[in-house]
Design an enzyme around this catalytic site. Structure first.
Site, PDB file in Angstrom:
ATOM      1  N   ASP A 131       3.500  -6.026   3.397  1.00  0.00           N
ATOM      2  CA  ASP A 131       3.191  -4.863   4.229  1.00  0.00           C
ATOM      3  C   ASP A 131       4.109  -4.874   5.453  1.00  0.00           C
ATOM      4  O   ASP A 131       4.021  -5.774   6.280  1.00  0.00           O
ATOM      5  CB  ASP A 131       1.721  -4.944   4.657  1.00  0.00           C
ATOM      6  CG  ASP A 131       1.211  -3.668   5.289  1.00  0.00           C
ATOM      7  OD1 ASP A 131       2.022  -2.766   5.577  1.00  0.00           O
ATOM      8  OD2 ASP A 131      -0.012  -3.566   5.495  1.00  0.00           O
TER       9      ASP A 131
ATOM     10  N   HIS B 103       2.455   3.561  13.266  1.00  0.00           N
ATOM     11  CA  HIS B 103       1.416   4.588  13.147  1.00  0.00           C
ATOM     12  C   HIS B 103       1.746   5.854  13.938  1.00  0.00           C
ATOM     13  O   HIS B 103       0.850   6.507  14.466  1.00  0.00           O
ATOM     14  CB  HIS B 103       0.048   4.032  13.557  1.00  0.00           C
ATOM     15  CG  HIS B 103      -0.558   3.147  12.519  1.00  0.00           C
ATOM     16  ND1 HIS B 103      -1.828   2.624  12.622  1.00  0.00           N
ATOM     17  CD2 HIS B 103      -0.070   2.684  11.332  1.00  0.00           C
ATOM     18  CE1 HIS B 103      -2.101   1.883  11.559  1.00  0.00           C
ATOM     19  NE2 HIS B 103      -1.038   1.903  10.765  1.00  0.00           N
TER      20      HIS B 103
ATOM     21  N   HIS C   4       0.830  -1.209   0.000  1.00  0.00           N
ATOM     22  CA  HIS C   4       0.000   0.000   0.000  1.00  0.00           C
ATOM     23  C   HIS C   4       0.860   1.252   0.000  1.00  0.00           C
ATOM     24  O   HIS C   4       1.887   1.327   0.672  1.00  0.00           O
ATOM     25  CB  HIS C   4      -1.024  -0.009   1.127  1.00  0.00           C
ATOM     26  CG  HIS C   4      -0.512   0.084   2.525  1.00  0.00           C
ATOM     27  ND1 HIS C   4      -0.266   1.283   3.160  1.00  0.00           N
ATOM     28  CD2 HIS C   4      -0.226  -0.873   3.443  1.00  0.00           C
ATOM     29  CE1 HIS C   4       0.139   1.067   4.393  1.00  0.00           C
ATOM     30  NE2 HIS C   4       0.185  -0.243   4.590  1.00  0.00           N
TER      31      HIS C   4
ATOM     32  N   ASP D 153       5.784   1.462   7.370  1.00  0.00           N
ATOM     33  CA  ASP D 153       4.391   1.066   7.096  1.00  0.00           C
ATOM     34  C   ASP D 153       3.742   2.030   6.099  1.00  0.00           C
ATOM     35  O   ASP D 153       3.202   3.045   6.493  1.00  0.00           O
ATOM     36  CB  ASP D 153       3.598   1.074   8.409  1.00  0.00           C
ATOM     37  CG  ASP D 153       2.170   0.590   8.230  1.00  0.00           C
ATOM     38  OD1 ASP D 153       1.863  -0.022   7.188  1.00  0.00           O
ATOM     39  OD2 ASP D 153       1.368   0.837   9.136  1.00  0.00           O
TER      40      ASP D 153
ATOM     41  N   GLU E 139      -5.296   1.954   2.112  1.00  0.00           N
ATOM     42  CA  GLU E 139      -5.226   0.773   2.987  1.00  0.00           C
ATOM     43  C   GLU E 139      -5.485   1.163   4.438  1.00  0.00           C
ATOM     44  O   GLU E 139      -6.179   0.444   5.173  1.00  0.00           O
ATOM     45  CB  GLU E 139      -3.848   0.112   2.860  1.00  0.00           C
ATOM     46  CG  GLU E 139      -3.732  -1.249   3.545  1.00  0.00           C
ATOM     47  CD  GLU E 139      -3.282  -1.182   5.003  1.00  0.00           C
ATOM     48  OE1 GLU E 139      -3.246  -2.228   5.668  1.00  0.00           O
ATOM     49  OE2 GLU E 139      -2.960  -0.068   5.481  1.00  0.00           O
ATOM     50  N   GLU E 140      -4.919   2.288   4.852  1.00  0.00           N
ATOM     51  CA  GLU E 140      -5.031   2.691   6.253  1.00  0.00           C
ATOM     52  C   GLU E 140      -6.456   3.104   6.621  1.00  0.00           C
ATOM     53  O   GLU E 140      -6.803   3.146   7.799  1.00  0.00           O
ATOM     54  CB  GLU E 140      -4.053   3.828   6.559  1.00  0.00           C
ATOM     55  CG  GLU E 140      -2.583   3.473   6.382  1.00  0.00           C
ATOM     56  CD  GLU E 140      -2.069   2.468   7.406  1.00  0.00           C
ATOM     57  OE1 GLU E 140      -2.867   1.976   8.222  1.00  0.00           O
ATOM     58  OE2 GLU E 140      -0.858   2.177   7.372  1.00  0.00           O
TER      59      GLU E 140
END
Length: 510
Positions: A354, A448, A281, A293, A325-326
């Site tokens: 990923d 994140h 992604h 990520d 994606e997130e």
């Protein structure tokens, strides 16, 4: 680098429905010819030998500079969909593939994506401020983005039916047990019953917050929090004794629909009836630049795609860079949902990559079995296992539970699998002995977060996994002998993937 000065100098690519991708980069590229001046049949060892940590790291530094394009809007680097940082990422991917000439057929797939941001929130119950209270992803704000006041109104039967909501929910805050149906259904039923907000409390013991999403927006959704079972229990006891429990809820958020893009590149050689497909992604969360990520997966695919041009193939290879994606696997879901059946059947497997370089890594293989998934998933899992074992490396199985972009493929009958190096999970003592690193800490301590930058990548692990990606591509691009043929009409066993999966991306949806 600033958005205004950069955009003034860039060209644009116009997407299928008019979405513009700015072109930022004109990087130099190493010659793509094979050393012998010819293109021999793909060979796994040769392709793996072309993977360079220096090249990957240089790409990571470039991606972080692109993430800085988001600073004007977000006050920090980010590549979240809709941001200048994500547009720059798309531009970089697109141009890198364009430079590879006619080896690839390149296309954009524009689609509408729901994007959500939470700016501020607060939940007070009685005299307490619960530590585990957290807004659901894609929650609307409280009325007028101001605090709302009411009593907790206990909902029956986990709130999956409108009849579960008693009259006293109206004008109050619905208190709903987790389970049986999506969080979005619970919030929608609460809104229809007149609730001013909703709290979904966990039905599993623990004090930690759980990440949930309301999914597809509804005009009846209300501002919705999640809450741990441990913190919910005292209020449940009071409500059971008919004692009132007052609360104040506040969420300042936005939910909007934007256009974004999937980028698809397929080799022009190789059998187009036997497509070897892999993806990563292209977006990050709003809170950080997302270099691990999933910058690592994005860049691994770019590097493998670049080096693959030195070889000829028996089977076509299709690379995909998913957007959204997130926000809940939006790009990959859209792609698979819009595939005609005949095109679906041409995809022999989908491989998901990923987070390839977590700093406190473990070599993780999705435990995709044929018993729970389309036949071929287990053979793909075993390919990864065989490679790690052949390199003398340890590995561990992790749940195949819907947390990444393989989900839509599995749900649509396409075998799938993949590898990862870990996110917010905690490394065990056994895993420390297997992989080194720090016991009791997250695999990616910056998961994140703003610190997911270039310094957050373990380059050694990233190189290992990029070589494994190269091996997976080379193996199946050369031959699919022994790999099960597609069984499109296969009926999955009861208790299989669809019945047990609670995640849709990083967030739980029920």
């Amino acid at each position: 680098m600033r958005v205004s000065s950069t955009l003034a100098q860039c060209a644009t690519i116009v997407g299928a429905v008019g979405l513009q991708i700015p072109l930022f980069w004109k990087p130099s590229q190493a010659p793509l010819d094979h050393p012998n001046g010819t293109k021999p049949l793909i060979n796994s060892t040769e392709l793996q030998d072309l993977i360079s940590g220096d090249r990957l790291y240089a790409r990571a530094k470039k991606l972080f500079e692109i993430a800085k394009l988001g600073e004007d809007e977000y006050n920090h680097p980010t590549r979240v969909i809709g941001s200048a940082g994500h547009l720059g990422t798309l531009s970089y991917i697109y141009e890198q593939i364009l430079q590879l000439g006619d080896y690839y057929q390149l296309s954009n797939q524009s689609f509408p994506a729901v994007s959500g941001n939470i700016f501020q929130y607060r939940l007070v119950i009685g005299n307490d401020v619960p530590k585990s209270a957290y807004p659901m992803s894609l929650t609307p704000p409280t009325r007028d983005k101001e605090p709302v006041y009411g009593n907790l109104a206990l909902v029956k039967n986990q709130g999956c039916q409108s009849t579960d909501f008693p009259p006293e929910v109206a004008g109050n805050i619905a208190f709903i047990e987790r389970g049986l149906c999506p969080f979005g259904t619970k919030s929608e039923n609460a809104g229809r019953a007149g609730a001013i907000a909703a709290i979904v409390y966990d039905n599993q013991n623990g004090s930690s917050p759980f990440g949930g999403t309301l999914g597809t927006p509804s005009p009846y959704h209300v501002a919705t929090f999640s809450l741990s079972k441990d913190e919910a229990t005292p209020y449940l006891k009071k409500l059971a004794k008919n004692k009132p429990v007052d609360a104040i809820a506040f969420i300042d958020s936005e939910v909007k629909t934007i256009l974004t893009i999937n980028i698809i590149a397929q080799t022009t050689s190789g059998s187009a009836s036997n497509i070897v497909m892999l993806g990563a992604h292209s977006d990050s969360v709003a809170s950080g630049p997302g270099i691990n990520d999933d910058g690592t997966g994005t860049l691994s695919l770019l590097e493998v795609a670049t080096q693959l041009t030195k070889f000829s193939l028996h089977n076509a290879v299709r690379f995909a860079w998913w957007a959204g994606e997130e926000e809940g696997l939006l790009g990959s879901d859209y792609y698979v949902a819009t595939l005609p059946r005949a095109e679906n059947e041409k995809i022999r497997m989908f491989m998901d990559y990923d987070m390839m370089g977590s700093p406190n890594f473990a070599y993780q293989v999705y435990n995709a079995t044929n018993a729970r998934n389309p036949v071929g998933s287990q053979e793909l899992r075993d390919l990864y296992v065989g490679w790690y074992e052949g390199q003398g490396l340890n590995y561990t199985f992790i749940p195949f539970d819907g947390r990444s972009d393989y989900d839509g493929f599995i749900r649509n009958g396409i075998p799938g699998g993949g590898i990862a190096t870990g996110a917010e999970g905690v490394k065990s003592k056994v895993e420390k002995e297997m992989f080194g690193g720090r016991e009791g800490e997250w695999y990616d301590p910056c998961y994140h977060q703003l610190c997911d930058d270039v310094g957050n990548v373990n380059v050694s692990a990233w190189v290992v996994n990029t070589k494994l990606i190269a091996h997976s591509v080379a193996t199946y691009a050369e031959s699919l002998e022994g790999f099960p043929k597609r069984r499109v009409d296969e009926v999955r066993m009861e208790g299989g993937y669809e019945e047990e999966t609670k995640f849709h991306g990083a967030k739980m949806f029920w």
